[in-house]
Design a protein around this motif. Structure first.
Motif, mmCIF file in Angstrom:
data_model
loop_
_atom_site.group_PDB
_atom_site.id
_atom_site.type_symbol
_atom_site.label_atom_id
_atom_site.label_comp_id
_atom_site.label_asym_id
_atom_site.label_seq_id
_atom_site.Cartn_x
_atom_site.Cartn_y
_atom_site.Cartn_z
ATOM 1 N N ILE A 23 -82.188 -30.449 -7.374
ATOM 2 C CA ILE A 23 -81.023 -31.225 -6.950
ATOM 3 C C ILE A 23 -81.220 -31.737 -5.523
ATOM 4 N N THR A 24 -81.688 -30.872 -4.647
ATOM 5 C CA THR A 24 -81.939 -31.265 -3.260
ATOM 6 C C THR A 24 -82.980 -32.373 -3.190
ATOM 7 N N GLY A 26 -83.582 -34.602 -5.444
ATOM 8 C CA GLY A 26 -82.931 -35.835 -5.883
ATOM 9 C C GLY A 26 -82.128 -36.483 -4.768
ATOM 10 N N PHE A 27 -81.383 -35.686 -4.005
ATOM 11 C CA PHE A 27 -80.611 -36.248 -2.898
ATOM 12 C C PHE A 27 -81.518 -36.765 -1.782
ATOM 13 N N GLY A 47 -83.489 -41.342 -7.904
ATOM 14 C CA GLY A 47 -82.780 -40.218 -7.294
ATOM 15 C C GLY A 47 -81.692 -39.629 -8.184
ATOM 16 N N PRO A 48 -80.804 -40.466 -8.735
ATOM 17 C CA PRO A 48 -79.769 -39.915 -9.617
ATOM 18 C C PRO A 48 -80.328 -39.259 -10.884
ATOM 19 N N THR A 51 -81.542 -35.876 -9.783
ATOM 20 C CA THR A 51 -80.388 -35.030 -9.481
ATOM 21 C C THR A 51 -79.720 -34.550 -10.774
ATOM 22 N N GLY A 54 -81.679 -31.882 -12.319
ATOM 23 C CA GLY A 54 -81.463 -30.624 -11.613
ATOM 24 C C GLY A 54 -80.204 -29.912 -12.090
#
Length: 69
Positions: A23-24, A26-27, A47-48, A51, A54
């Motif tokens: 997740i991190t 991805g951000f 990116g999304p 995320t 994740g």
């Protein structure tokens, strides 16, 4: 007296940490987009997707159940 069992095992926690890392990542990828306001490929597509992957991995980590009892 009963021996209480914890809801999560060590493997669950390791998988959850991996999910938080995804997740991190991805951000971070969303933030790396050089287009104005993040409207480029990294900010709107890659990116999304990472995320979301994740978060899906986090659900897997939470619901993972080892066969050992």
């Amino acid at each position: 007296m009963n021996n209480p069992q914890f809801a999560f095992t060590k493997k669950n926690y390791i998988l959850m940490l991996i999910g938080i890392g995804i997740i991190t990542l991805g951000f971070i990828i969303i933030g790396m987009d050089s287009a104005p306001h993040g409207f480029g490929f990294l900010g709107l597509t890659l990116g999304p997707i990472i995320t979301l992957a994740g978060f899906i991995f986090e659900f897997y980590a939470i619901f993972y159940r080892s066969e050992k009892k």
